[in-house]
Write a protein that holds these residues in place. Sequence first.
Motif, PDB file in Angstrom:
ATOM      1  N   TRP A  80       1.077  -1.348   0.013  1.00 42.62           N
ATOM      2  CA  TRP A  80       0.083   0.099   0.044  1.00 42.62           C
ATOM      3  C   TRP A  80       0.970   1.264  -0.047  1.00 42.62           C
ATOM      4  CZ3 TRP A  80      -5.279  -0.686  -0.145  1.00 42.62           C
ATOM      5  CH2 TRP A  80      -5.609  -2.334   0.009  1.00 42.62           C
ATOM      6  N   LEU A  81       0.699   2.066  -0.974  1.00 43.57           N
ATOM      7  CA  LEU A  81       1.468   3.286  -0.797  1.00 43.57           C
ATOM      8  C   LEU A  81       0.194   4.521  -0.573  1.00 43.57           C
ATOM      9  CD1 LEU A  81       3.556   3.074  -4.296  1.00 43.57           C
ATOM     10  CD2 LEU A  81       4.183   2.442  -1.912  1.00 43.57           C
ATOM     11  N   LYS A  96      -0.441   8.663  -0.996  1.00 48.64           N
ATOM     12  CA  LYS A  96      -0.512   9.612  -2.065  1.00 48.64           C
ATOM     13  C   LYS A  96       0.830  10.313  -2.240  1.00 48.64           C
ATOM     14  CE  LYS A  96      -2.946  13.213   0.019  1.00 48.64           C
ATOM     15  NZ  LYS A  96      -4.090  14.028  -0.041  1.00 48.64           N
ATOM     16  N   GLN A 137       3.555   9.005  -1.380  1.00 44.97           N
ATOM     17  CA  GLN A 137       4.493   8.005  -2.044  1.00 44.97           C
ATOM     18  C   GLN A 137       4.309   7.748  -3.441  1.00 44.97           C
ATOM     19  OE1 GLN A 137       3.582   5.071   0.588  1.00 44.97           O
ATOM     20  NE2 GLN A 137       5.666   4.836   1.413  1.00 44.97           N
ATOM     21  N   THR A 138       3.421   8.346  -4.017  1.00 48.86           N
ATOM     22  CA  THR A 138       3.193   8.341  -5.495  1.00 48.86           C
ATOM     23  C   THR A 138       3.797   9.308  -6.539  1.00 48.86           C
ATOM     24  OG1 THR A 138       1.300   9.225  -5.834  1.00 48.86           O
ATOM     25  CG2 THR A 138       1.269   6.822  -5.044  1.00 48.86           C
ATOM     26  N   ALA A 139       4.059   9.095  -7.750  1.00 54.33           N
ATOM     27  CA  ALA A 139       4.606  10.432  -8.412  1.00 54.33           C
ATOM     28  C   ALA A 139       3.762  11.520  -8.747  1.00 54.33           C
ATOM     29  CB  ALA A 139       4.840   9.790  -9.867  1.00 54.33           C
ATOM     30  N   GLN A 144       1.441  12.409  -6.369  1.00 56.18           N
ATOM     31  CA  GLN A 144       1.051  12.734  -5.135  1.00 56.18           C
ATOM     32  C   GLN A 144      -0.355  13.438  -4.928  1.00 56.18           C
ATOM     33  OE1 GLN A 144       4.142  15.426  -3.326  1.00 56.18           O
ATOM     34  NE2 GLN A 144       5.473  13.653  -3.540  1.00 56.18           N
ATOM     35  N   GLN A 196      -3.214  10.401  -5.473  1.00 54.11           N
ATOM     36  CA  GLN A 196      -4.158   9.432  -4.978  1.00 54.11           C
ATOM     37  C   GLN A 196      -3.150   8.134  -4.380  1.00 54.11           C
ATOM     38  OE1 GLN A 196      -7.419   9.074  -5.458  1.00 54.11           O
ATOM     39  NE2 GLN A 196      -7.443  10.951  -6.404  1.00 54.11           N
ATOM     40  N   PRO A 197      -3.635   7.552  -3.575  1.00 56.46           N
ATOM     41  CA  PRO A 197      -2.910   6.498  -3.022  1.00 56.46           C
ATOM     42  C   PRO A 197      -2.912   5.260  -4.064  1.00 56.46           C
ATOM     43  CG  PRO A 197      -5.174   6.322  -2.149  1.00 56.46           C
ATOM     44  CD  PRO A 197      -5.079   7.472  -2.921  1.00 56.46           C
ATOM     45  N   TYR A 198      -2.034   4.466  -3.910  1.00 57.27           N
ATOM     46  CA  TYR A 198      -1.588   3.087  -4.984  1.00 57.27           C
ATOM     47  C   TYR A 198      -1.682   1.897  -4.124  1.00 57.27           C
ATOM     48  CZ  TYR A 198       0.094   1.047  -8.840  1.00 57.27           C
ATOM     49  OH  TYR A 198       0.497   0.318 -10.212  1.00 57.27           O
ATOM     50  N   TYR A 233      -0.534  -2.381  -5.075  1.00 60.41           N
ATOM     51  CA  TYR A 233      -0.125  -3.236  -5.951  1.00 60.41           C
ATOM     52  C   TYR A 233       0.222  -4.562  -5.266  1.00 60.41           C
ATOM     53  CZ  TYR A 233       4.788  -2.460  -4.908  1.00 60.41           C
ATOM     54  OH  TYR A 233       6.057  -2.427  -4.264  1.00 60.41           O
TER      55      TYR A 233
END
Length: 178
Positions: free
Chosen positions: A156-157, A159, A161-163, A165, A167-169, A171
Motif C-alpha cells: 500500500w502506498l 498518495k 509516495q506516488t509520482a 502525489q 491518489q494512493p496506490y 499493488y
Amino acid sequence: CINFFNRTLNMKLAVFLILTIAFATTAFGFNIANKGPNERTYVDESTFSNINDVRTEHFDLVMDIDFDQKVFHGQQCLKMRTQRFGVNKVLLDIRDLKIFNVTDYYGKSLDFKIENPNPELGQLLNITIPSEWFPFEVFYLNITYDSSPDASAVTWLTKEQTAGQKQPYVYTQCQSIH
C-alpha cells in the motif's frame, strides 16, 4: 545415408519431445502419476488444494479496495466440477484472509474451517460439500472475505509516495515463497 539421417532425426525428435514433456510436467510445479488406464493423479508440493477431486472451471470476483483500512473486501464465486464420486470437501489455498461465509449456488451456508498445516505455504480453507454430488458435476461456491492489512503480498502506498502525489496506490506481488 538418407535412411541413417532419417533415423537420427527421428531419434533426436523423440528425445526432444520426451525432454519437453518431462520439463513441462515438472517445471510448472506438478507431476502426473498414472494410477490406471483412465486415472491420473496430479501432485503439486506447493499447494494444499485437492485438485484430483475438484477442478475450478471459472471464477467471478467482486472486490472493494479500502485504502483507509488497507484491506480488500471480496466475494468470489467459483464454478467447480467434481472429478470423483463421493467428494465431500474442497481444499483451497489462502493466506491472511478473514472468511465470513461460504455458500452454495442457492445461498445455503456450508461448513468451513481454516487450518495451518504448513505456515511456510500459507493456510488451508477446508470447505465441506455434500458428498452425494456425482463425478463431473458442476457446482458453485460463493466465498465472502476480507484480506488482512498485513497481507504479505500486498503493498500500500500513500498518495505522498506516488509520482503525482494525488491518489494512493496499491499493488500485489506474490513470489514463489507464498
